[in-house]
Write a protein that holds these residues in place. Structure first.
Motif, PDB file in Angstrom:
ATOM      1  N   GLY A 145      38.780 -58.568 -23.079  1.00  8.08           N
ATOM      2  CA  GLY A 145      37.764 -59.419 -23.697  1.00  8.08           C
ATOM      3  C   GLY A 145      36.546 -59.493 -22.798  1.00  8.08           C
ATOM      4  O   GLY A 145      36.580 -60.146 -21.749  1.00  8.08           O
ATOM      5  N   LEU A 146      35.477 -58.806 -23.198  1.00 10.30           N
ATOM      6  CA  LEU A 146      34.302 -58.734 -22.322  1.00 10.30           C
ATOM      7  C   LEU A 146      33.599 -60.076 -22.188  1.00 10.30           C
ATOM      8  O   LEU A 146      32.932 -60.322 -21.173  1.00 10.30           O
ATOM      9  N   ASN A 147      33.706 -60.959 -23.180  1.00  9.61           N
ATOM     10  CA  ASN A 147      33.113 -62.291 -23.035  1.00  9.61           C
ATOM     11  C   ASN A 147      33.749 -63.031 -21.858  1.00  9.61           C
ATOM     12  O   ASN A 147      33.056 -63.648 -21.035  1.00  9.61           O
ATOM     13  N   GLU A 148      35.088 -62.965 -21.766  1.00 12.56           N
ATOM     14  CA  GLU A 148      35.784 -63.618 -20.661  1.00 12.56           C
ATOM     15  C   GLU A 148      35.436 -62.949 -19.329  1.00 12.56           C
ATOM     16  O   GLU A 148      35.277 -63.611 -18.307  1.00 12.56           O
TER      17      GLU A 148
ATOM     18  N   ILE B  59      35.249 -51.906 -15.375  1.00  8.95           N
ATOM     19  CA  ILE B  59      34.137 -52.480 -16.144  1.00  8.95           C
ATOM     20  C   ILE B  59      33.480 -53.618 -15.363  1.00  8.95           C
ATOM     21  O   ILE B  59      32.263 -53.830 -15.447  1.00  8.95           O
ATOM     22  N   GLU B  60      34.260 -54.346 -14.546  1.00 10.57           N
ATOM     23  CA  GLU B  60      33.644 -55.362 -13.692  1.00 10.57           C
ATOM     24  C   GLU B  60      32.707 -54.711 -12.675  1.00 10.57           C
ATOM     25  O   GLU B  60      31.595 -55.219 -12.421  1.00 10.57           O
ATOM     26  N   LEU B  61      33.137 -53.586 -12.106  1.00 12.01           N
ATOM     27  CA  LEU B  61      32.279 -52.878 -11.150  1.00 12.01           C
ATOM     28  C   LEU B  61      31.023 -52.357 -11.835  1.00 12.01           C
ATOM     29  O   LEU B  61      29.935 -52.353 -11.242  1.00 12.01           O
ATOM     30  N   VAL B  62      31.163 -51.918 -13.092  1.00 12.88           N
ATOM     31  CA  VAL B  62      29.995 -51.428 -13.830  1.00 12.88           C
ATOM     32  C   VAL B  62      28.982 -52.544 -14.029  1.00 12.88           C
ATOM     33  O   VAL B  62      27.774 -52.376 -13.791  1.00 12.88           O
ATOM     34  N   ILE B  63      29.439 -53.695 -14.490  1.00 12.52           N
ATOM     35  CA  ILE B  63      28.523 -54.823 -14.727  1.00 12.52           C
ATOM     36  C   ILE B  63      27.859 -55.249 -13.422  1.00 12.52           C
ATOM     37  O   ILE B  63      26.643 -55.506 -13.372  1.00 12.52           O
ATOM     38  N   LEU B  64      28.644 -55.327 -12.350  1.00 16.57           N
ATOM     39  CA  LEU B  64      28.082 -55.711 -11.054  1.00 16.57           C
ATOM     40  C   LEU B  64      27.067 -54.670 -10.583  1.00 16.57           C
ATOM     41  O   LEU B  64      25.989 -55.022 -10.080  1.00 16.57           O
ATOM     42  N   ASN B  65      27.380 -53.407 -10.751  1.00 10.61           N
ATOM     43  CA  ASN B  65      26.476 -52.325 -10.353  1.00 10.61           C
ATOM     44  C   ASN B  65      25.151 -52.421 -11.097  1.00 10.61           C
ATOM     45  O   ASN B  65      24.065 -52.322 -10.504  1.00 10.61           O
TER      46      ASN B  65
ATOM     47  N   GLY C 259      19.780 -47.156  -0.979  1.00  7.93           N
ATOM     48  CA  GLY C 259      20.505 -46.739  -2.178  1.00  7.93           C
ATOM     49  C   GLY C 259      21.043 -45.335  -2.011  1.00  7.93           C
ATOM     50  O   GLY C 259      20.377 -44.464  -1.447  1.00  7.93           O
ATOM     51  N   SER C 260      22.287 -45.134  -2.490  1.00 11.88           N
ATOM     52  CA  SER C 260      22.911 -43.812  -2.367  1.00 11.88           C
ATOM     53  C   SER C 260      22.582 -42.908  -3.534  1.00 11.88           C
ATOM     54  O   SER C 260      22.783 -41.700  -3.460  1.00 11.88           O
ATOM     55  N   GLY C 261      22.101 -43.477  -4.649  1.00  5.93           N
ATOM     56  CA  GLY C 261      21.860 -42.667  -5.837  1.00  5.93           C
ATOM     57  C   GLY C 261      23.127 -42.375  -6.614  1.00  5.93           C
ATOM     58  O   GLY C 261      23.129 -41.506  -7.485  1.00  5.93           O
ATOM     59  N   LEU C 262      24.209 -43.103  -6.321  1.00  6.62           N
ATOM     60  CA  LEU C 262      25.477 -42.865  -7.014  1.00  6.62           C
ATOM     61  C   LEU C 262      25.831 -43.971  -7.997  1.00  6.62           C
ATOM     62  O   LEU C 262      26.802 -43.849  -8.738  1.00  6.62           O
ATOM     63  N   GLY C 263      25.063 -45.056  -8.028  1.00  2.00           N
ATOM     64  CA  GLY C 263      25.408 -46.203  -8.873  1.00  2.00           C
ATOM     65  C   GLY C 263      25.459 -45.858 -10.347  1.00  2.00           C
ATOM     66  O   GLY C 263      26.506 -45.970 -10.996  1.00  2.00           O
ATOM     67  N   LEU C 264      24.329 -45.417 -10.892  1.00  2.00           N
ATOM     68  CA  LEU C 264      24.298 -45.091 -12.316  1.00  2.00           C
ATOM     69  C   LEU C 264      25.093 -43.826 -12.616  1.00  2.00           C
ATOM     70  O   LEU C 264      25.613 -43.675 -13.719  1.00  2.00           O
ATOM     71  N   ALA C 265      25.183 -42.912 -11.672  1.00  2.00           N
ATOM     72  CA  ALA C 265      26.028 -41.728 -11.871  1.00  2.00           C
ATOM     73  C   ALA C 265      27.479 -42.148 -12.042  1.00  2.00           C
ATOM     74  O   ALA C 265      28.209 -41.608 -12.882  1.00  2.00           O
ATOM     75  N   GLN C 266      27.920 -43.118 -11.256  1.00  2.00           N
ATOM     76  CA  GLN C 266      29.287 -43.620 -11.364  1.00  2.00           C
ATOM     77  C   GLN C 266      29.485 -44.326 -12.701  1.00  2.00           C
ATOM     78  O   GLN C 266      30.515 -44.150 -13.355  1.00  2.00           O
ATOM     79  N   VAL C 267      28.501 -45.116 -13.120  1.00  2.00           N
ATOM     80  CA  VAL C 267      28.580 -45.784 -14.420  1.00  2.00           C
ATOM     81  C   VAL C 267      28.661 -44.754 -15.543  1.00  2.00           C
ATOM     82  O   VAL C 267      29.473 -44.876 -16.470  1.00  2.00           O
ATOM     83  N   PHE C 268      27.828 -43.729 -15.460  1.00  2.00           N
ATOM     84  CA  PHE C 268      27.816 -42.663 -16.477  1.00  2.00           C
ATOM     85  C   PHE C 268      29.191 -42.008 -16.599  1.00  2.00           C
ATOM     86  O   PHE C 268      29.739 -41.859 -17.694  1.00  2.00           O
ATOM     87  N   GLY C 269      29.763 -41.620 -15.454  1.00  2.00           N
ATOM     88  CA  GLY C 269      31.058 -40.947 -15.482  1.00  2.00           C
ATOM     89  C   GLY C 269      32.149 -41.843 -16.044  1.00  2.00           C
ATOM     90  O   GLY C 269      32.967 -41.405 -16.858  1.00  2.00           O
ATOM     91  N   PHE C 270      32.175 -43.108 -15.627  1.00  2.00           N
ATOM     92  CA  PHE C 270      33.202 -44.026 -16.118  1.00  2.00           C
ATOM     93  C   PHE C 270      33.098 -44.234 -17.623  1.00  2.00           C
ATOM     94  O   PHE C 270      34.100 -44.175 -18.349  1.00  2.00           O
TER      95      PHE C 270
END
Length: 597
Positions: free
Chosen positions: A259-262, A299-305, A377-388
């Motif tokens: 539940g993404l709201n929670e 998904i928590e790491l994605v939102i935080l990222n 910045g490492s330049g891996l944040g959005l790349a990691q989000v994309f892959g996940f």
């Protein structure tokens, strides 16, 4: 007008003399064409007969007892002006004839020269036809002139539409080609990074393993501090490769209904502390949100990222909005990161920051691409989000306006309508190799990298296990052919020739009672599932951390689901006291503890 295919010539004849009428009709017969003559003698009869389209020509005497030709000419010009009118009279003088022509008569013939009648009629008919054709041409020209502007405007509109459609098609083709190039570039980078990550994880396994061995032999505090620094660097390297594997879609995920709201509500304090007090956080959460099928931790790491990226885009504070919604995507994707048509649970993170320029947007998902200062910045944040997100079966959409802000929408697959998560079916396992009391478990370690294999076997030997080695999947199969009495196969995934998944499938087909534990720097989770890897305890990630290898080996050996499976109807007898009942279903089910009955 008169021809072989034309109908009869219709003539209205105004004549009071029967003899003259007969003579005129005789002359008309010389036209060598059928003639239909309607003869009248009074005003009323002439007025009734002189109607448009009823006759082809009118012949009229000039002088009649109660009527005259001039009056007849006036009636004809008023009622049927297009029909040729010819006077035929014996008393018509030259002056009178000229006046009659001025008043609209077509021609005249004197009764003394009736031999001219045929030629006069043909000429009058030809002139009438010429006038009709000229009038039709004039009418057509006038109509053309009247509609020319409209037709020019219509044609201009059609050309503009055709040009716009052509431009749209060219733009669509360029967009598709650009999307294809971007997708190919990301795929190529993904393959490169996954290969680099795998090799790098092997190197880190050797480094971290030997650091651990050295720590046991080093006594002085200074050397131990240096070893701690080295171990910390190895762990940071492992975290880096984990990010690379996330981009290349090689990380191991455990999708469950979430539940993404929670999730968003529980993360609010963490988000606020991570982005600072200068940024105001707002949430817009849909009340009837579908559950998402996603790895809860990732998904928590994605939102935080995404929130940290948004913070960095708002140098002097601003507003960060986290939104959830149910979304049905209908159109095809226009960029590689966008979702395919379907039903999704959407979570978006929006900011009021600087936005992205088009050249930044085109490369935003590439690993190591960053617009931040060096060291920030490492330049891996959005790349990691994309892959996940892509590995999870979803997509991403970025809406950005330079100088106004950016909104990143993450689309995640929803749980099926019946509420059950879509999970891969576990591969059934027959049994585990049983051990007589006091005997050490026998392990087969399979890895193509000799140094990694040496670290693995050393750790397991020190843990009290009896360890055998194989350098490839084929060597492992050959070793089991000679001696299948192995309690557990510790199997590397990425090997040349037969990879770990293929070797595991072959092992389970031929020796179904032998469990397999995968060791990998990266893995195709679908292939691992098909090979029997069920859950996190079936996989050990390189480099090894905090006794994970030893813990998962012990778990695989001691799992109750892998105990010896015996059957009273089979032909194999279990010789160990831990097997019950006394017969085993196959010789491989209890391994060395079975014998023929």
């Amino acid at each position: 007008m008169i021809g072989p295919c034309a109908g009869p010539l219709h003539i209205l004849h105004l004549e009071d003399s029967d003899l003259d009428a007969e003579l005129i009709e005789a002359e008309l017969e010389k036209l060598d064409h059928p003639v239909v003559i309607e003869r009248v003698m009074t005003r009323d009869a002439f007025a009734a007969a002189a109607q448009p389209g009823r006759h082809d020509i009118i012949l009229a005497d000039y002088v009649l007892p109660t009527f005259d030709g001039v009056s007849a000419l006036g009636i004809a010009r008023e009622q049927c002006p297009d029909i040729p009118f010819i006077f035929c009279s014996g008393t018509l003088g030259e002056d009178v004839a000229v006046e009659a022509l001025k008043n609209g008569a077509t021609d005249y013939v004197t009764k003394q020269r009736l031999d001219r009648m045929s030629r006069t009629v043909l000429r009058a008919l030809a002139e009438a036809q010429g006038r009709a054709e000229k009038r039709a041409a004039e009418d057509a020209l006038q109509a053309l002139n009247e509609t020319l502007e409209t037709r020019i405007a219509e044609r201009t509109r059609e050309l503009a539409e055709a040009n716009a459609e052509l431009k749209r098609q060219i733009g669509e083709r360029e967009r598709v080609e650009e999307a294809l190039r971007l997708n190919q570039r990301l795929e190529a980078v993904g393959q490169l990074t996954s290969g680099v990550a795998h090799d790098f994880n092997n190197l880190l396994t050797v480094i971290a393993g030997n650091i651990e061995f050295l720590e046991r032999a080093v006594a002085d505090e200074r050397s131990r501090r240096r070893l701690n620094m080295m171990r910390g660097a190895a762990e940071r390297g492992a975290n880096l490769t984990a990010q690379l594997l996330a981009f290349s879609r090689r990380q191991r995920l455990e999708p469950t209904p979430v539940g993404l709201n929670e999730t968003v509500a529980a993360m609010r304090d963490l988000l606020q502390s991570s982005i600072g007090g200068a940024v105001q956080i707002e949430t817009t959460l849909q009340t009837d949100l579908w559950p998402a099928l996603v790895d809860a931790t990732q998904i928590e790491l994605v939102i935080l990222n995404l929130a940290i990226n948004a913070r960095d885009a708002m140098a002097v504070g601003g507003r960060l909005t986290v939104e959830t919604a149910n979304v049905i995507v209908t159109g095809p994707p226009t960029r590689p990161e966008q979702p395919q048509p379907g039903e999704y649970v959407m979570v978006s993170v929006s900011d009021t920051g600087t936005g992205m320029a088009p050249e930044v947007l085109s490369r935003v998902f590439e690993p190591f691409f960053t617009t931040k200062e060096v060291g920030k910045g490492s330049g891996l944040g959005l790349a990691q989000v994309f892959g996940f997100v892509k590995q999870s079966g979803g997509g991403i959409r970025i809406d950005t306006v330079l100088g106004e802000g950016t909104s990143i929408k993450v689309y995640l697959p929803r749980v099926e309508r019946d509420g059950a998560a879509v999970r891969s079916a576990p591969v059934p396992v027959d049994c585990n190799v049983a051990h007589p009391p006091g005997s050490a478990a026998r392990l087969l370690v399979v890895d193509d990298d000799a140094e990694v294999r040496e670290v693995t076997t050393t750790r397991l030997s020190e843990a009290g296990y009896e360890v055998r080695e194989a350098a490839s999947g084929l060597q492992a199969l050959a070793a089991l052919e000679v001696d299948p009495c192995v309690d557990l196969v510790v199997l590397d995934f990425a090997m040349p020739g037969m990879n770990g998944a293929e070797a595991a499938i072959e092992i389970q087909n031929r020796w179904p009672g032998i469990p397999v534990l995968f060791v990998t720097g990266f893995a195709d989770t679908t292939a691992l599932t098909q090979a029997g890897a069920v859950g996190a305890d079936a996989i050990v990630l390189k480099p090894f951390r905090d006794g994970e290898l030893e813990r998962k080996v012990a778990s695989a050996l001691g799992s109750p689901s892998r105990r010896c499976d015996c059957s009273a109807t089979a032909r194999w007898r279990c010789t160990s006291s831990i097997c019950s009942p006394s017969r085993c279903s196959t010789i491989s089910a209890c391994g060395r503890h079975c014998s023929t009955a």
